[in-house]
Write a protein that holds these residues in place. Sequence first.
Motif, PDB file in Angstrom:
ATOM      1  N   UNK A 181      13.015   7.903  24.497  1.00 34.16           N
ATOM      2  CA  UNK A 181      13.204   7.517  23.095  1.00 34.16           C
ATOM      3  C   UNK A 181      12.080   6.589  22.639  1.00 34.16           C
ATOM      4  N   UNK A 182      11.675   5.670  23.516  1.00 30.22           N
ATOM      5  CA  UNK A 182      10.582   4.756  23.161  1.00 30.22           C
ATOM      6  C   UNK A 182       9.284   5.521  22.956  1.00 30.22           C
ATOM      7  N   UNK A 183       9.009   6.480  23.829  1.00 27.37           N
ATOM      8  CA  UNK A 183       7.789   7.267  23.696  1.00 27.37           C
ATOM      9  C   UNK A 183       7.793   8.059  22.400  1.00 27.37           C
ATOM     10  N   UNK A 184       8.928   8.666  22.076  1.00 29.05           N
ATOM     11  CA  UNK A 184       9.039   9.439  20.841  1.00 29.05           C
ATOM     12  C   UNK A 184       8.844   8.543  19.623  1.00 29.05           C
ATOM     13  N   UNK A 185       9.481   7.383  19.631  1.00 30.04           N
ATOM     14  CA  UNK A 185       9.337   6.447  18.507  1.00 30.04           C
ATOM     15  C   UNK A 185       7.900   5.964  18.377  1.00 30.04           C
ATOM     16  N   UNK A 186       7.263   5.703  19.518  1.00 30.06           N
ATOM     17  CA  UNK A 186       5.873   5.249  19.485  1.00 30.06           C
ATOM     18  C   UNK A 186       4.973   6.333  18.918  1.00 30.06           C
ATOM     19  N   UNK A 187       5.165   7.569  19.351  1.00 30.35           N
ATOM     20  CA  UNK A 187       4.369   8.681  18.829  1.00 30.35           C
ATOM     21  C   UNK A 187       4.569   8.829  17.329  1.00 30.35           C
ATOM     22  N   UNK A 188       5.833   8.715  16.884  1.00 28.46           N
ATOM     23  CA  UNK A 188       6.117   8.829  15.455  1.00 28.46           C
ATOM     24  C   UNK A 188       5.511   7.671  14.670  1.00 28.46           C
ATOM     25  N   UNK A 189       5.555   6.493  15.262  1.00 31.17           N
ATOM     26  CA  UNK A 189       5.030   5.308  14.589  1.00 31.17           C
ATOM     27  C   UNK A 189       3.523   5.398  14.390  1.00 31.17           C
ATOM     28  N   UNK A 190       2.829   5.903  15.404  1.00 27.97           N
ATOM     29  CA  UNK A 190       1.375   5.939  15.352  1.00 27.97           C
ATOM     30  C   UNK A 190       0.820   7.334  15.064  1.00 27.97           C
ATOM     31  N   UNK A 191       1.645   8.232  14.555  1.00 30.09           N
ATOM     32  CA  UNK A 191       1.187   9.609  14.327  1.00 30.09           C
ATOM     33  C   UNK A 191       0.107   9.697  13.245  1.00 30.09           C
ATOM     34  N   UNK A 192       0.035   8.762  12.333  1.00 32.59           N
ATOM     35  CA  UNK A 192      -0.949   8.798  11.263  1.00 32.59           C
ATOM     36  C   UNK A 192      -2.308   8.243  11.649  1.00 32.59           C
ATOM     37  N   UNK A 193      -2.405   7.648  12.832  1.00 31.60           N
ATOM     38  CA  UNK A 193      -3.659   7.057  13.272  1.00 31.60           C
ATOM     39  C   UNK A 193      -4.448   8.051  14.124  1.00 31.60           C
ATOM     40  N   UNK A 194      -5.721   8.234  13.809  1.00 34.52           N
ATOM     41  CA  UNK A 194      -6.530   9.151  14.623  1.00 34.52           C
ATOM     42  C   UNK A 194      -6.986   8.459  15.909  1.00 34.52           C
ATOM     43  N   UNK A 195      -6.373   8.809  17.010  1.00 35.02           N
ATOM     44  CA  UNK A 195      -6.759   8.251  18.296  1.00 35.02           C
ATOM     45  C   UNK A 195      -7.635   9.243  19.036  1.00 35.02           C
ATOM     46  N   UNK A 196      -8.660   8.723  19.613  1.00 34.55           N
ATOM     47  CA  UNK A 196      -9.548   9.535  20.440  1.00 34.55           C
ATOM     48  C   UNK A 196      -9.256   9.199  21.899  1.00 34.55           C
ATOM     49  N   UNK A 197      -9.244  10.185  22.744  1.00 35.22           N
ATOM     50  CA  UNK A 197      -9.041   9.871  24.155  1.00 35.22           C
ATOM     51  C   UNK A 197     -10.165   8.987  24.671  1.00 35.22           C
ATOM     52  N   UNK A 198      -9.866   8.121  25.568  1.00 37.92           N
ATOM     53  CA  UNK A 198     -10.844   7.187  26.128  1.00 37.92           C
ATOM     54  C   UNK A 198     -11.803   7.926  27.043  1.00 37.92           C
ATOM     55  N   UNK A 199     -13.078   7.708  26.805  1.00 36.28           N
ATOM     56  CA  UNK A 199     -14.102   8.237  27.707  1.00 36.28           C
ATOM     57  C   UNK A 199     -14.982   7.070  28.113  1.00 36.28           C
ATOM     58  N   UNK A 200     -15.220   6.932  29.397  1.00 37.89           N
ATOM     59  CA  UNK A 200     -16.048   5.804  29.839  1.00 37.89           C
ATOM     60  C   UNK A 200     -17.466   5.960  29.317  1.00 37.89           C
ATOM     61  N   UNK A 201     -18.123   4.827  29.044  1.00 41.26           N
ATOM     62  CA  UNK A 201     -19.496   4.896  28.531  1.00 41.26           C
ATOM     63  C   UNK A 201     -20.410   5.558  29.561  1.00 41.26           C
ATOM     64  N   UNK A 202     -21.320   6.386  29.043  1.00 38.17           N
ATOM     65  CA  UNK A 202     -22.247   7.060  29.959  1.00 38.17           C
ATOM     66  C   UNK A 202     -23.360   6.093  30.314  1.00 38.17           C
ATOM     67  N   UNK A 203     -23.900   6.266  31.481  1.00 41.15           N
ATOM     68  CA  UNK A 203     -24.990   5.386  31.910  1.00 41.15           C
ATOM     69  C   UNK A 203     -26.308   6.082  31.654  1.00 41.15           C
ATOM     70  N   UNK A 204     -26.910   5.726  30.525  1.00 37.69           N
ATOM     71  CA  UNK A 204     -28.217   6.301  30.142  1.00 37.69           C
ATOM     72  C   UNK A 204     -29.340   5.643  30.934  1.00 37.69           C
ATOM     73  N   UNK A 205     -29.063   4.503  31.475  1.00 38.60           N
ATOM     74  CA  UNK A 205     -30.106   3.784  32.191  1.00 38.60           C
ATOM     75  C   UNK A 205     -30.250   4.360  33.596  1.00 38.60           C
ATOM     76  N   UNK A 206     -31.474   4.406  34.041  1.00 34.77           N
ATOM     77  CA  UNK A 206     -31.771   4.866  35.386  1.00 34.77           C
ATOM     78  C   UNK A 206     -31.466   3.703  36.333  1.00 34.77           C
ATOM     79  N   UNK A 207     -30.620   3.902  37.333  1.00 31.28           N
ATOM     80  CA  UNK A 207     -30.259   2.779  38.211  1.00 31.28           C
ATOM     81  C   UNK A 207     -31.439   2.222  38.961  1.00 31.28           C
ATOM     82  N   UNK A 208     -32.573   2.952  39.045  1.00 34.42           N
ATOM     83  CA  UNK A 208     -33.746   2.441  39.761  1.00 34.42           C
ATOM     84  C   UNK A 208     -34.514   1.430  38.930  1.00 34.42           C
ATOM     85  N   UNK A 209     -34.322   1.409  37.600  1.00 33.25           N
ATOM     86  CA  UNK A 209     -35.083   0.494  36.735  1.00 33.25           C
ATOM     87  C   UNK A 209     -34.453  -0.835  36.641  1.00 33.25           C
TER      88      UNK A 209
END
Length: 189
Positions: free
Chosen positions: A161-189
């Motif tokens: 019930x809590x999960x359903x209520x939470x989903x209904x409560x936040x259904x209008x907000x656009x949430x993006x799944x979390x993706x860890x930041x990519x490492x553009x830096x070369x670890x050798x530098x």
Amino acid sequence: MSGEKRVIKKYPNRRLYDTATSSYITLGDVKQLVLDHVDLQVVDAKTQDDITRSVLLQIILEEEAGGMPMFTYDVLTQIIRFYGNTMQGLMGNYLEKNLELFSQMQQKLQDQTRQMVGDNPMFGNHNMWSEYMKFQAPAIQNMMTSYLEQSTNMFVEMQNQMQTRTKNLFSGFPFQPYTPPSSDKDPKN
């Protein structure tokens, strides 16, 4: 319980007055009314505030100070920790439903015992009752297992019930799944 509550007034001198009997009563008398399933309300005689909960808590406190407390240190500290917690409202409801379920189980056991032994005065004897309860241990264990399963199911239902209520409560907000930041830096530098 009836729709009309029995009104007990508490005066500044800490005395309790039962308006149904027009007499002063003790905290022990209030406890007996609760045991007799009388629906009651305690009001402050001066302010008319409902103080029922505080009087019931006072009865529990006196019982806990007696010989065999019901609440352990761990239970009491857990209850205190739920105050102010986001789960506080749900915890009260959960405990209430569990107590109802436990009371039903207890009533069922008492009814089954009465069916088996009737009003046999031998079972009024404490020693006989203790021996009988030892004999009934497997049945009690089965009832407790059933109770715990029902309690677990209730908790899972509450989570759903809590999960359903939470989903209904936040259904209008656009949430993006979390993706860890990519490492553009070369670890050798």
